[in-house]
Scaffold this active site. Structure first.
Site, short mmCIF file in Angstrom:
data_model
loop_
_atom_site.label_atom_id
_atom_site.label_comp_id
_atom_site.label_asym_id
_atom_site.label_seq_id
_atom_site.Cartn_x
_atom_site.Cartn_y
_atom_site.Cartn_z
N TYR A 141 2.37 0.41 -6.55
CA TYR A 141 1.74 0.07 -7.39
C TYR A 141 2.37 -1.11 -8.00
O TYR A 141 1.52 -2.32 -8.12
CB TYR A 141 1.67 0.41 -8.76
CG TYR A 141 0.65 0.53 -9.71
CD1 TYR A 141 -1.09 0.10 -10.20
CD2 TYR A 141 1.85 0.41 -10.52
CE1 TYR A 141 -1.10 0.00 -10.81
CE2 TYR A 141 1.49 0.11 -11.95
CZ TYR A 141 -0.29 -0.57 -12.50
OH TYR A 141 -0.57 -0.53 -13.51
N GLU A 146 -4.96 3.66 -19.11
CA GLU A 146 -4.08 3.01 -19.92
C GLU A 146 -3.30 3.76 -21.38
O GLU A 146 -3.06 4.30 -22.03
CB GLU A 146 -3.62 1.96 -20.05
CG GLU A 146 -3.44 0.14 -19.00
CD GLU A 146 -1.82 0.47 -18.41
OE1 GLU A 146 -1.17 1.15 -19.02
OE2 GLU A 146 -1.46 -0.03 -17.36
N TRP A 205 4.61 6.25 -16.85
CA TRP A 205 3.15 5.42 -15.25
C TRP A 205 2.67 6.51 -14.11
O TRP A 205 2.15 6.90 -14.02
CB TRP A 205 3.38 4.19 -15.64
CG TRP A 205 2.27 4.08 -14.64
CD1 TRP A 205 2.48 2.98 -13.58
CD2 TRP A 205 0.70 3.49 -15.56
NE1 TRP A 205 1.00 2.84 -13.27
CE2 TRP A 205 0.41 3.17 -13.86
CE3 TRP A 205 0.35 3.86 -16.35
CZ2 TRP A 205 -0.98 2.70 -14.20
CZ3 TRP A 205 -1.15 3.87 -16.62
CH2 TRP A 205 -1.76 2.80 -15.36
#
Length: 214
Positions: A33, A55, A63
């Site tokens: 990522y 988000e 995350w």
């Protein structure tokens, strides 16, 4: 700068003098990522809706947790197709609240549905999410890679303006901090630190493209 979950859950101890990623070292999914998505421009209604939604789901969590659940998010939210998600009703929300594969938070799930409806409303008025979102991109020519992650802001004037404008259009769960995280995720800004291998490679690529200066 506010604490960023992307840096809070590093899994390795940096080696002295090593050129390490801003985050993600030690986890292949996280590293991919960081290398291939974070800071890379994203366009398209479904892709942008997905990033905004994820988000929002990340708020208060790490995350990597969201990344691991992203395939399930894409499945249950119909690929984040705005028209399909906008059609979700109360039964769909209840269905998602018992799906252990995703983050089960009623407010975030309902916000995602409302945000899809906001995208559809933009389309009905002859506009697009892509147009609205990217209108807040700062001038890349005057931005440099930060020297350290401590120099990366938690929000900016642009993200504050984006948050206000999107809320006026009916979007939810996108405050200035979440808006800035989405800007980072979608490449409106590239906050890879100057010593990060990705930043070094991108800087080199730009120099090659531009050619020697005289």
């Amino acid at each position: 700068m506010t604490s960023d979950p992307r840096t809070d859950d590093k899994t390795v101890t940096p080696a002295v003098g090593a050129a390490l990623r801003c985050f993600g070292d030690g986890d292949p999914l996280y590293a991919a990522y960081h290398d291939d998505e974070w800071g890379v421009p994203v366009h398209g209604e479904a892709a942008l809706l997905e990033r905004i939604a994820l988000e929002g789901f990340q708020s208060g969590l790490s995350w990597i947790t969201v990344l691991r659940k992203r395939p399930a998010f894409r499945e249950v939210f119909e690929g984040f197709d705005p028209e399909k998600v906008a059609a979700f009703g109360p039964d769909d929300v209840e269905r998602l609240l018992v799906d252990a594969r995703i983050i089960r938070n009623r407010m975030k799930i309902e916000a995602t549905v409302d945000n899809a409806r906001a995208v559809v409303a933009l389309h009905d008025s002859g506009r697009t999410l892509d147009e609205l979102f990217w209108s807040f991109a700062p001038d890349a020519a005057v931005r440099e890679h930060p020297a350290a992650f401590a120099d990366v802001p938690g929000w900016t004037a642009e993200s504050k303006a984006m948050s206000k404008a999107m809320k006026q259009q009916g979007f939810r769960f996108i405050g200035p901090t979440t808006a800035y995280a989405a800007m980072q995720a979608c490449g409106l800004v590239d906050d890879h630190v100057a010593t990060c291998p990705v930043a070094i490679e991108r800087t080199r690529a730009i120099a090659v493209t531009q050619g020697p200066t005289t």
